[in-house]
Enzyme design. Structure first.
Site, PDB file in Angstrom:
ATOM      1  N   ARG A 116     -10.521  -9.502   1.457  1.00 41.24           N
ATOM      2  CA  ARG A 116     -10.206  -9.520   0.013  1.00 41.24           C
ATOM      3  C   ARG A 116     -11.234 -10.453  -0.620  1.00 41.24           C
ATOM      4  NH1 ARG A 116      -5.421  -9.028  -3.365  1.00 41.24           N
ATOM      5  NH2 ARG A 116      -5.377 -10.594  -5.020  1.00 41.24           N
ATOM      6  N   HIS A 143      -9.310  -1.134  -5.222  1.00 39.59           N
ATOM      7  CA  HIS A 143      -8.117  -1.712  -4.591  1.00 39.59           C
ATOM      8  C   HIS A 143      -7.361  -0.562  -3.907  1.00 39.59           C
ATOM      9  CE1 HIS A 143      -5.109  -4.485  -3.602  1.00 39.59           C
ATOM     10  NE2 HIS A 143      -4.678  -4.866  -4.792  1.00 39.59           N
ATOM     11  N   GLN A 146      -3.537  -0.744  -2.646  1.00 39.16           N
ATOM     12  CA  GLN A 146      -2.578  -0.707  -3.748  1.00 39.16           C
ATOM     13  C   GLN A 146      -2.334   0.718  -4.194  1.00 39.16           C
ATOM     14  OE1 GLN A 146      -0.773  -3.315  -5.454  1.00 39.16           O
ATOM     15  NE2 GLN A 146       0.227  -1.430  -6.093  1.00 39.16           N
ATOM     16  N   ASP A 238      -1.465  -3.151 -15.783  1.00 39.69           N
ATOM     17  CA  ASP A 238      -1.940  -4.288 -14.994  1.00 39.69           C
ATOM     18  C   ASP A 238      -2.229  -5.424 -15.962  1.00 39.69           C
ATOM     19  OD1 ASP A 238      -2.859  -5.848 -12.888  1.00 39.69           O
ATOM     20  OD2 ASP A 238      -4.781  -4.827 -12.698  1.00 39.69           O
ATOM     21  N   CYS A 278       1.145  -3.369 -10.590  1.00 37.22           N
ATOM     22  CA  CYS A 278       0.725  -3.842  -9.260  1.00 37.22           C
ATOM     23  C   CYS A 278       1.090  -5.303  -9.013  1.00 37.22           C
ATOM     24  CB  CYS A 278      -0.766  -3.609  -9.062  1.00 37.22           C
ATOM     25  SG  CYS A 278      -1.807  -4.403 -10.303  1.00 37.22           S
ATOM     26  N   ARG A 306       3.632  -1.623  -0.164  1.00 33.87           N
ATOM     27  CA  ARG A 306       2.359  -2.093   0.381  1.00 33.87           C
ATOM     28  C   ARG A 306       2.477  -2.291   1.893  1.00 33.87           C
ATOM     29  NH1 ARG A 306      -1.295  -5.031  -2.726  1.00 33.87           N
ATOM     30  NH2 ARG A 306      -2.444  -5.168  -0.762  1.00 33.87           N
TER      31      ARG A 306
END
Length: 319
Positions: A116, A143, A146, A238, A278, A306
């Protein structure tokens, strides 16, 4: 070089990287969702799944994390494997060692790496020199993990993916990019509603539209959120200011003020619309508490998924 081009369609991903879902075929994505459902069912029933006993996953974090870190670590442990935390600043990378050297060394010790970080090019370079699978846990461009959790949640709640209208409202960021690719791959219709000047990356948009054409979906960009949400099955948002953009926060609050997901805006969606985010969320900015904490919201189911999609990914690339 950005990893924007699709590789040859795959049906098996054993030993492969996940840098972007553009590299995975629709059949592979659907197979991952099916595996995730199986692993989730086993998890909820208390059935042990020590499928990856003896495997070791390295976790590299250059950015803070809650969901990514805990879900990958818990997932690997539940699968019988082990994890090693590798803070980017604590590795020799932090002292200038070439990424290529680090990739080769880690390939000698462990079975896969989840990273990440800020720069997508950094992940691409790591993957180019590693002989073990590299998983993109988040970059400035994509991402993908996600997006897999998003697809699973929509499939669980709506019973299908093909033909579903999803509206993403907010910044044309890494989350939007992965949603565009994922939706296009499975035949969804995705509208991205964002202020002028904050649109998604043009190359990602072109690629997503190409995939949509191939798979019976549609990708479009709008600047009017009210028009965008008309007839929506799913509304997604988001944060307006992501990590690393703090200096832009004051201006972004002004530019995005008409893009808040609130009770007035969602009136245009279908009566049974699904709300996704998210996380982390800033109630009162990109979404109101009435929406994110309301009956249409599945954000915690989405966050929980997830764990299951990442377990499916780990099994498919390492088993």
């Amino acid at each position: 070089m950005l990893s924007l081009q699709a590789k040859k369609a795959n049906t098996s991903i054993k030993g492969q990287d996940l840098l972007t879902l553009a590299d995975y075929s629709p059949a592979t994505i659907k197979a991952l969702l099916k595996k995730a459902k199986e692993l989730k069912k086993a998890y909820l029933s208390g059935e042990p799944t020590p499928i990856l006993q003896g495997k070791i996953l390295g976790l590299i974090f250059d950015k803070p994390s809650t969901r990514t870190r805990v879900s990958f670590e818990a997932g690997m442990l539940q699968l019988g494997g082990q994890v090693i935390h590798l803070n980017g600043q604590e590795l020799q990378l932090g002292r200038g060692e070439p990424i290529s050297d680090t990739a080769k060394v880690l390939s000698s010790y462990i079975d896969a790496v989840m990273i990440r970080t800020l720069s997508h090019e950094r992940v691409v370079e790591l993957a180019e020199h590693a002989t073990i699978p590299i998983i993109n846990g988040l970059t400035d461009l994509y991402h993908p993990c996600q997006a897999l959790a998003d697809l699973l949640t929509i499939q669980e709640e709506k019973g299908k993916l093909e033909g579903i209208k999803m509206v993403y409202i907010g910044d044309g960021n890494n989350v939007a990019h992965s949603l565009m690719i994922a939706a296009a791959k499975v035949g969804m219709n995705l509208v991205v509603a964002t202020p002028i000047g904050y649109e998604p990356n043009e190359k990602v948009t072109e690629l997503a539209k190409k995939f949509a054409l191939e798979n019976g979906g549609e990708i479009s960009i709008e600047s009017d959120p009210t028009q965008a949400v008309a007839g929506a099955d799913v509304i997604y948002t988001d944060v307006w200011t992501s990590m690393g953009q703090e200096a832009e926060n004051a201006q972004r609050l002004i530019d995005f003020k008409d893009f808040q997901v609130n009770e007035k805006l969602v009136l245009g969606a279908k009566d049974d619309y699904l709300f996704l985010h998210c996380l982390p969320a800033h109630r009162g900015e990109e979404v109101t508490g009435e929406v994110i904490d309301g009956n249409h919201s599945s954000v915690f189911q989405q966050a929980g998924n997830r764990l299951h999609v990442q377990k499916a990914l780990l099994v498919e690339i390492l088993q």
